[in-house]
Design an enzyme around this catalytic site. Structure first.
Site, PDB file in Angstrom:
ATOM      1  N   ASN A 139      34.991  27.305  54.341  1.00 51.95           N
ATOM      2  CA  ASN A 139      35.749  28.404  53.731  1.00 51.95           C
ATOM      3  C   ASN A 139      35.787  29.530  54.771  1.00 51.95           C
ATOM      4  O   ASN A 139      34.820  30.258  54.948  1.00 51.95           O
ATOM      5  CB  ASN A 139      35.037  28.848  52.445  1.00 51.95           C
ATOM      6  CG  ASN A 139      35.769  29.969  51.745  1.00 51.95           C
ATOM      7  OD1 ASN A 139      36.748  30.506  52.256  1.00 51.95           O
ATOM      8  ND2 ASN A 139      35.278  30.337  50.569  1.00 51.95           N
ATOM      9  N   HIS A 173      42.412  31.820  42.622  1.00 52.49           N
ATOM     10  CA  HIS A 173      41.211  31.223  42.008  1.00 52.49           C
ATOM     11  C   HIS A 173      41.534  29.844  41.413  1.00 52.49           C
ATOM     12  O   HIS A 173      40.829  29.363  40.525  1.00 52.49           O
ATOM     13  CB  HIS A 173      40.647  32.101  40.855  1.00 52.49           C
ATOM     14  CG  HIS A 173      40.009  33.377  41.296  1.00 52.49           C
ATOM     15  ND1 HIS A 173      40.029  34.505  40.520  1.00 52.49           N
ATOM     16  CD2 HIS A 173      39.325  33.700  42.419  1.00 52.49           C
ATOM     17  CE1 HIS A 173      39.396  35.484  41.155  1.00 52.49           C
ATOM     18  NE2 HIS A 173      38.959  35.013  42.301  1.00 52.49           N
ATOM     19  N   GLU A 188      33.628  25.982  43.673  1.00 51.75           N
ATOM     20  CA  GLU A 188      34.873  25.658  44.357  1.00 51.75           C
ATOM     21  C   GLU A 188      34.633  24.661  45.489  1.00 51.75           C
ATOM     22  O   GLU A 188      35.460  23.793  45.747  1.00 51.75           O
ATOM     23  CB  GLU A 188      35.503  26.944  44.924  1.00 51.75           C
ATOM     24  CG  GLU A 188      36.136  27.787  43.827  1.00 51.75           C
ATOM     25  CD  GLU A 188      36.086  29.279  44.100  1.00 51.75           C
ATOM     26  OE1 GLU A 188      34.960  29.806  44.259  1.00 51.75           O
ATOM     27  OE2 GLU A 188      37.149  29.911  44.145  1.00 51.75           O
ATOM     28  N   ARG A 228      39.591  46.558  42.411  1.00 46.14           N
ATOM     29  CA  ARG A 228      41.054  46.480  42.273  1.00 46.14           C
ATOM     30  C   ARG A 228      41.465  46.937  40.883  1.00 46.14           C
ATOM     31  O   ARG A 228      40.811  46.606  39.888  1.00 46.14           O
ATOM     32  CB  ARG A 228      41.539  45.042  42.462  1.00 46.14           C
ATOM     33  CG  ARG A 228      41.324  44.499  43.840  1.00 46.14           C
ATOM     34  CD  ARG A 228      41.998  43.125  43.928  1.00 46.14           C
ATOM     35  NE  ARG A 228      41.535  42.389  45.081  1.00 46.14           N
ATOM     36  CZ  ARG A 228      41.112  41.120  45.038  1.00 46.14           C
ATOM     37  NH1 ARG A 228      41.095  40.448  43.895  1.00 46.14           N
ATOM     38  NH2 ARG A 228      40.714  40.526  46.131  1.00 46.14           N
ATOM     39  N   ARG A 239      39.076  25.326  52.399  1.00 44.76           N
ATOM     40  CA  ARG A 239      39.666  26.191  51.378  1.00 44.76           C
ATOM     41  C   ARG A 239      40.814  26.947  52.046  1.00 44.76           C
ATOM     42  O   ARG A 239      40.613  27.600  53.071  1.00 44.76           O
ATOM     43  CB  ARG A 239      38.628  27.175  50.856  1.00 44.76           C
ATOM     44  CG  ARG A 239      39.264  28.130  49.903  1.00 44.76           C
ATOM     45  CD  ARG A 239      38.323  29.171  49.369  1.00 44.76           C
ATOM     46  NE  ARG A 239      39.126  30.142  48.662  1.00 44.76           N
ATOM     47  CZ  ARG A 239      39.008  31.443  48.777  1.00 44.76           C
ATOM     48  NH1 ARG A 239      38.087  31.958  49.562  1.00 44.76           N
ATOM     49  NH2 ARG A 239      39.783  32.247  48.096  1.00 44.76           N
TER      50      ARG A 239
END
Ligand code: AMP
Length: 404
Positions: A8, A180, A381, A238, A91
């Site tokens: 990743n 995601h 993941e 955010r 990823r």
């Protein structure tokens, strides 16, 4: 059994996990990260179960150096040679409209990946550097790309198209993509295994970034993140959804540039903006417990944004079989789960408080008479990427056998 390396690649880090797996079982042989790529103090950190991490400080100028450091470590400890690696799974942030599943990387795939970089200008180059580094260090090694956006390619046009002039979609590819996806896909598979059927699932990935996904029959129907990961829920830093005129108004009246406003909505908003600069949910809960009113309010606003979205997705799917919490906050905060579930009692959710407070948390946290099940499933993941790489590897082996 095959050994699969999952990478990743971020802008200044590369996380890795080496899996040993077949179709039924998997084992993590080693995991860790290379941090501070291109900066002073760059290092390899290998994570161990007993929290005695192995750290090696060494100059690491780019992603190729970083992956070489990882491979050298693995060759010292876990691999006789790199031929033992069956595949490398990456990823990837964005698959645009090209990819709705993981793929084996070849020249055509690479061209399409390059073409998606404008959609993800900040993080896209790092993902690509990871692939390029492996191509140069391990030429001819099978590489697989797993895209964060791919799972959401099943969304209907009415869910993904923004109501702006059509040419922006046609010319600039502006639409809801969602992110995601690898995590929501993993949750979809795991929940299906537990339920014994596919069903209607709402997956809440609540970490520093957060998104909710409505999944019907194994397919993403809608999700909160949009053209970028800025949309949807209130997140750590955010803002999530807001009136599109607000950034324009701030730019016009406060004489700020697009980059400054973007920075403000992505790095100084969300829980950070609502509190006195707290972005970590643990600190916010602790401060709220000590009477900090801003933190109390931020938690209520956060829960409100979750409950509102879950309600919308129940309406979109015409019901729900299971609600799932995952990622840092979803897995570790009994308080947030309880507050959300209490507001959803109208769905027949009956929380088992003991199970919800258990550490590590129980998989199912509802009582046996709860008509909607609620699960807590750790995000993974990397495992999803390893499994998809393994599946493609098996298909490739099968093809080669048939060709003989
Ligand atoms: P992630 O992005 O999945 O690593 O999640 C990071 C978020 O998880 C941070 O906001 C942490 O505050 C939050 N988190 C981790 N542990 C806990 C906890 N015990 N209670 C509340 N939030 C937590």
């Amino acid at each position: 059994m095959d050994k699969i390396l999952v990478l990743n690649s971020g802008s200044t880090s590369v996380k890795f996990q080496l899996f040993l797996m077949d179709s039924n079982t998997h084992n993590v042989i080693s995991k860790g990260l290379v941090d501070r790529i291109g900066l002073q103090g760059s290092k390899l950190i290998v994570k161990t179960d007993d929290a005695h991490d192995f750290t090696l400080e060494t100059p690491i100028k780019d992603h190729k150096d970083a992956i070489k450091v990882v491979l050298d470590y693995l060759l010292q400890k876990h691999l006789k040679n790199t031929d033992e690696l069956s595949a490398v799974g990456h990823r990837m942030g964005h698959g645009g409209e090209y990819f709705d599943k993981s793929v084996i990387i070849d020249e055509d795939v690479m061209e399409k990946i390059y073409d998606t970089i404008p959609l993800i200008p900040l993080h896209g180059p790092a993902f690509v550097h990871g692939v390029e580094a492996v191509t140069s260090l391990l030429p001819n090694k099978m590489q697989v790309a797993t895209f964060d956006s791919a799972f959401h390619q099943s969304m209907d046009k009415s869910a993904y198209l923004y109501a702006i002039p059509k040419e922006y979609y046609k010319d600039l590819r502006i639409r809801r993509y969602g992110f995601h996806g690898t995590s929501h896909n993993y949750i979809s598979h795991k929940t299906e295994e537990i339920l014994g059927f596919k069903g209607k699932i709402i997956s809440c990935h609540l970490g520093g970034g957060g998104s909710i996904c409505a999944i019907n029959n194994g397919k993403s129907v809608d999700t909160t993140m949009g053209y970028t990961p800025s949309a949807g829920l209130i997140m750590s830093t955010r803002s999530g959804d807001m009136d599109p005129y607000i950034p324009l108004h701030i730019m016009k009246t406060q004489n700020k540039t697009a980059d400054e406003v973007n920075q403000m909505f992505n790095k100084q908003s969300g829980m950070f903006g609502l509190t006195n600069g707290h972005s970590d949910m643990r600190d916010i809960i602790e401060s709220a417990e000590k009477g900090d009113k801003d933190c109390e309010f931020a938690i209520e606003a956060y829960v409100y944004s979750l409950v509102k979205t879950i309600g919308a997705y129940v309406a979109v799917m015409g019901g729900i079989d299971a609600l799932v919490f995952t990622a840092g906050i979803g897995e570790n905060s009994p308080l947030i789960r309880q507050k959300v579930c209490e507001k959803l009692s109208y769905l027949g959710i009956n929380l088992d408080l003991d199970k919800n407070n258990q550490r590590p948390c129980a998989e199912e946290i509802t009582t046996s008479n709860s008509s909607t099940k609620v699960f807590v499933i750790p995000a993974n993941e990397e495992l999803m990427i390893a499994e998809e790489s393994y599946e493609l590897l098996e298909m490739e082996k099968q093809k080669q056998k048939e060709a003989v």
